[in-house]
Scaffold this motif. Sequence first.
Motif, PDB file in Angstrom:
ATOM      1  N   THR A 222       0.849  -1.190   0.000  1.00  0.00           N
ATOM      2  CA  THR A 222       0.000   0.000   0.000  1.00  0.00           C
ATOM      3  C   THR A 222       0.884   1.240   0.000  1.00  0.00           C
ATOM      4  N   GLY A 223       0.590   2.159  -0.900  1.00  0.00           N
ATOM      5  CA  GLY A 223       1.415   3.352  -1.030  1.00  0.00           C
ATOM      6  C   GLY A 223       2.699   3.113  -1.798  1.00  0.00           C
ATOM      7  N   GLY A 224       2.810   1.962  -2.461  1.00  0.00           N
ATOM      8  CA  GLY A 224       4.038   1.622  -3.166  1.00  0.00           C
ATOM      9  C   GLY A 224       4.231   2.422  -4.440  1.00  0.00           C
ATOM     10  N   ARG A 225       5.496   2.457  -4.901  1.00  0.00           N
ATOM     11  CA  ARG A 225       5.852   3.216  -6.105  1.00  0.00           C
ATOM     12  C   ARG A 225       6.623   2.300  -7.048  1.00  0.00           C
ATOM     13  N   LEU A 226       6.102   2.148  -8.249  1.00  0.00           N
ATOM     14  CA  LEU A 226       6.760   1.390  -9.303  1.00  0.00           C
ATOM     15  C   LEU A 226       7.440   2.371 -10.244  1.00  0.00           C
ATOM     16  N   VAL A 227       8.760   2.258 -10.371  1.00  0.00           N
ATOM     17  CA  VAL A 227       9.521   3.152 -11.238  1.00  0.00           C
ATOM     18  C   VAL A 227      10.051   2.334 -12.414  1.00  0.00           C
ATOM     19  N   ILE A 228       9.591   2.653 -13.608  1.00  0.00           N
ATOM     20  CA  ILE A 228       9.976   1.921 -14.818  1.00  0.00           C
ATOM     21  C   ILE A 228      11.065   2.703 -15.540  1.00  0.00           C
ATOM     22  N   ILE A 229      12.229   2.065 -15.702  1.00  0.00           N
ATOM     23  CA  ILE A 229      13.364   2.741 -16.341  1.00  0.00           C
ATOM     24  C   ILE A 229      13.828   2.000 -17.599  1.00  0.00           C
ATOM     25  N   GLY A 230      13.145   0.920 -17.971  1.00  0.00           N
ATOM     26  CA  GLY A 230      13.534   0.161 -19.152  1.00  0.00           C
ATOM     27  C   GLY A 230      12.350  -0.539 -19.766  1.00  0.00           C
ATOM     28  N   MET A 231      12.532  -0.989 -20.993  1.00  0.00           N
ATOM     29  CA  MET A 231      11.442  -1.631 -21.730  1.00  0.00           C
ATOM     30  C   MET A 231      11.921  -2.937 -22.366  1.00  0.00           C
ATOM     31  N   GLN A 232      12.784  -3.672 -21.660  1.00  0.00           N
ATOM     32  CA  GLN A 232      13.303  -4.913 -22.213  1.00  0.00           C
ATOM     33  C   GLN A 232      12.197  -5.948 -22.420  1.00  0.00           C
ATOM     34  N   MET A 245      -5.535   1.862  -7.587  1.00  0.00           N
ATOM     35  CA  MET A 245      -6.232   2.746  -6.666  1.00  0.00           C
ATOM     36  C   MET A 245      -6.390   2.111  -5.294  1.00  0.00           C
ATOM     37  N   THR A 246      -6.686   0.829  -5.260  1.00  0.00           N
ATOM     38  CA  THR A 246      -6.857   0.148  -3.974  1.00  0.00           C
ATOM     39  C   THR A 246      -5.594   0.239  -3.126  1.00  0.00           C
ATOM     40  N   LYS A 247      -4.457   0.157  -3.786  1.00  0.00           N
ATOM     41  CA  LYS A 247      -3.186   0.224  -3.065  1.00  0.00           C
ATOM     42  C   LYS A 247      -2.673   1.655  -2.888  1.00  0.00           C
ATOM     43  N   ARG A 248      -3.404   2.610  -3.454  1.00  0.00           N
ATOM     44  CA  ARG A 248      -2.934   4.001  -3.450  1.00  0.00           C
ATOM     45  C   ARG A 248      -1.490   4.054  -3.951  1.00  0.00           C
ATOM     46  N   ALA A 249      -1.236   3.335  -5.027  1.00  0.00           N
ATOM     47  CA  ALA A 249       0.109   3.174  -5.553  1.00  0.00           C
ATOM     48  C   ALA A 249       0.341   4.116  -6.730  1.00  0.00           C
ATOM     49  N   ALA A 250       1.588   4.213  -7.135  1.00  0.00           N
ATOM     50  CA  ALA A 250       1.964   5.081  -8.253  1.00  0.00           C
ATOM     51  C   ALA A 250       2.849   4.320  -9.220  1.00  0.00           C
ATOM     52  N   VAL A 251       2.650   4.577 -10.510  1.00  0.00           N
ATOM     53  CA  VAL A 251       3.515   4.047 -11.560  1.00  0.00           C
ATOM     54  C   VAL A 251       4.206   5.235 -12.217  1.00  0.00           C
ATOM     55  N   LEU A 252       5.543   5.222 -12.194  1.00  0.00           N
ATOM     56  CA  LEU A 252       6.335   6.330 -12.714  1.00  0.00           C
ATOM     57  C   LEU A 252       7.217   5.832 -13.846  1.00  0.00           C
ATOM     58  N   GLY A 253       7.304   6.602 -14.885  1.00  0.00           N
ATOM     59  CA  GLY A 253       8.220   6.294 -15.977  1.00  0.00           C
ATOM     60  C   GLY A 253       9.201   7.428 -16.145  1.00  0.00           C
ATOM     61  N   THR A 254      10.497   7.113 -16.199  1.00  0.00           N
ATOM     62  CA  THR A 254      11.495   8.179 -16.300  1.00  0.00           C
ATOM     63  C   THR A 254      12.548   7.822 -17.340  1.00  0.00           C
ATOM     64  N   THR A 255      13.261   8.850 -17.760  1.00  0.00           N
ATOM     65  CA  THR A 255      14.407   8.674 -18.639  1.00  0.00           C
ATOM     66  C   THR A 255      15.452   9.701 -18.248  1.00  0.00           C
TER      67      THR A 255
END
Length: 321
Positions: A222-232, A245-255
């Motif tokens: 809950t409240g976790g953050r997924l940070v995506i830095i690659g597309m292998q 939404m249930t986990k109040r989580a975030a998905v982040l994509g960066t370069t």
Amino acid sequence: MRAIAGTDQLSVVTVEDPEPGPGEVVIDVVAAGVNRADLLQRQGNYPPPPGASDILGLEVSGLISAVGHRVTAWSVGDEVCALLAGGGYAEKVAVPAVQVLPKPPTVDLVSAAALPEVACTVASNLFDAAHLQGGELLLIHGGSSGIGTHAIQVAHALDVRVAVTARTQAKRDFCRDLGADIVIDYTADDFVDVIRGSGGADVILDIMGAKYLERNVKALNTGGRLVIIGMQGGVKAELSIGALMTKRAAVLGTTLRSRPVTGAGSKEKVVEATRRITWPLIDTGRVAPIVDSTFPLADAEAAHARLDSGDAIGKVLLTIG
């Protein structure tokens, strides 16, 4: 060294020596890091951003040989490493001075080339984007990679619990020796079950992208953050908004490569944060560059093959000159 247009072949070419523009320095390159982005660029799948050199190479170490107008922080002869938008597979490279870092005294000049890309990636993603805190659980996919081996050390030094996925026993043992608390054989075990059994991941650093998206969200706390830095693992996948939404989580994509040199979210800000967060850990020996192998520039094909094999542990480097 450039990729030959329309093929995936490499060619050594002769070009004019670079001159430092305002706010730039020229580095006489001693070593350059080999990154997966270089493999993608030579395949035509990752062109340099507008204005960047089409010569391969996103990080170097060496000595400053020229200083441009308005540069006051660096002098000729300084031993440094630097983050680049391109141009690293060369004897000389011009780079904005704000993207330069001092060579740590505990690191030799060749090994320093293994630091800029991984250190800036880890600092900007784990701490700036994901706000990782001590006591949280971090899951790193590809724990034995250059980014993975660096992230393990930094997180462990800052009292973060670390879990990693890795393919072979040798890689898992290496990750454990670096400080990983949980090592997962992703070919035999479901990382989701392992991580959920450990309370769920607060932050996940992911290089796979689409292939792991749904499972990564399942593994988040809950409240976790997924940070995506690659597309292998691909670029498109379905995402359950309800689960997020249930986990109040975030998905982040960066370069990193396409960021502007200065301003909000710039390479300058990333380098400043990296120097503040990571360089003291290197200076005290708690974090060190992990170098798998080095190759002379003439053997860049072999260096690329080593990285592409998936067998490397840590960074692959090219030595110049």
